[in-house]
Design a protein around this motif. Sequence first.
Motif, PDB file in Angstrom:
ATOM      1  N   GLU A  93      35.636 119.048  56.305  1.00 44.20           N
ATOM      2  CA  GLU A  93      35.374 117.754  56.190  1.00 44.20           C
ATOM      3  C   GLU A  93      36.732 116.820  55.995  1.00 44.20           C
ATOM      4  N   ILE A  94      36.271 115.799  56.529  1.00 39.51           N
ATOM      5  CA  ILE A  94      37.644 114.748  56.275  1.00 39.51           C
ATOM      6  C   ILE A  94      37.058 113.379  56.341  1.00 39.51           C
ATOM      7  N   TYR A  95      37.175 112.691  55.165  1.00 37.09           N
ATOM      8  CA  TYR A  95      36.640 111.267  55.181  1.00 37.09           C
ATOM      9  C   TYR A  95      37.365 110.386  54.320  1.00 37.09           C
ATOM     10  N   VAL A  96      37.323 109.187  54.891  1.00 39.27           N
ATOM     11  CA  VAL A  96      38.199 107.887  54.359  1.00 39.27           C
ATOM     12  C   VAL A  96      37.321 107.070  53.721  1.00 39.27           C
ATOM     13  N   ASP A  97      37.838 106.578  52.684  1.00 41.01           N
ATOM     14  CA  ASP A  97      37.026 105.527  51.768  1.00 41.01           C
ATOM     15  C   ASP A  97      37.890 104.549  51.235  1.00 41.01           C
ATOM     16  N   SER A  98      37.497 103.232  51.446  1.00 32.75           N
ATOM     17  CA  SER A  98      38.301 102.205  50.857  1.00 32.75           C
ATOM     18  C   SER A  98      38.725 102.411  49.578  1.00 32.75           C
ATOM     19  N   ALA A  99      39.747 101.964  49.252  1.00 35.95           N
ATOM     20  CA  ALA A  99      40.351 102.065  47.851  1.00 35.95           C
ATOM     21  C   ALA A  99      40.648 100.293  47.511  1.00 35.95           C
ATOM     22  N   ARG A 100      41.155 100.071  46.394  1.00 33.89           N
ATOM     23  CA  ARG A 100      41.602  98.720  46.056  1.00 33.89           C
ATOM     24  C   ARG A 100      42.109  97.842  47.080  1.00 33.89           C
ATOM     25  N   GLN A 101      42.204  96.464  47.053  1.00 33.10           N
ATOM     26  CA  GLN A 101      42.484  95.751  47.924  1.00 33.10           C
ATOM     27  C   GLN A 101      43.469  94.575  47.341  1.00 33.10           C
ATOM     28  N   LEU A 102      44.880  94.415  47.758  1.00 32.94           N
ATOM     29  CA  LEU A 102      45.680  93.496  47.025  1.00 32.94           C
ATOM     30  C   LEU A 102      45.318  92.010  47.826  1.00 32.94           C
ATOM     31  N   LYS A 103      44.945  90.935  47.079  1.00 31.86           N
ATOM     32  CA  LYS A 103      44.613  89.863  47.747  1.00 31.86           C
ATOM     33  C   LYS A 103      45.830  89.049  47.634  1.00 31.86           C
ATOM     34  N   ARG A 104      46.291  88.430  48.500  1.00 43.17           N
ATOM     35  CA  ARG A 104      47.475  87.481  48.641  1.00 43.17           C
ATOM     36  C   ARG A 104      47.024  86.102  49.397  1.00 43.17           C
ATOM     37  N   LEU A 105      47.946  85.077  48.981  1.00 44.82           N
ATOM     38  CA  LEU A 105      47.467  83.707  49.799  1.00 44.82           C
ATOM     39  C   LEU A 105      48.683  83.572  50.868  1.00 44.82           C
ATOM     40  N   ARG A 106      48.306  82.828  51.898  1.00 46.92           N
ATOM     41  CA  ARG A 106      49.180  82.646  52.765  1.00 46.92           C
ATOM     42  C   ARG A 106      49.141  80.976  53.018  1.00 46.92           C
TER      43      ARG A 106
END
Length: 134
Positions: A93-106
């Motif tokens: 098995e190999i699976y990829v889950d999303s983790a935290r997101q860094l939110k930035r402003l441009r």
Amino acid sequence: MGKRKQDSALARKAANMDVVKASLKDCPSSPRKMRLVADIIRGEQVDKALYILKYSKKEASNKLEKLLLSAIANWQVKNEGQDIEEANLFVKEIYVDSARQLKRLRPAPQGRGYRIRKRSNHVTLVLGNKSDNQ
């Protein structure tokens, strides 16, 4: 602990003897890019998966190669007397889950701000023994 619970715990422990896990937490690349490489090596033999990851041009393949080597080292610690070539390991098995997101402003036109989401992911890799599953 009751007798039934103890028996099931021992059976689970015996079943997990051939299964080895390794995980990578908070890897700073998007899950979508990591899944492209993870899908290539799912179900492959360990030596073939290492070959694929070594010669892949994707950036995620370097991180998955280190993770696979870590899982192989975990297997060697768990099974000290056995040889890795005779074990016939494969990527179960190999699976990829999303983790935290860094939110930035441009900065955007007319004083607005566009949001940038810098994604990261968690990868879990499980190695299994091919002879037991067939």
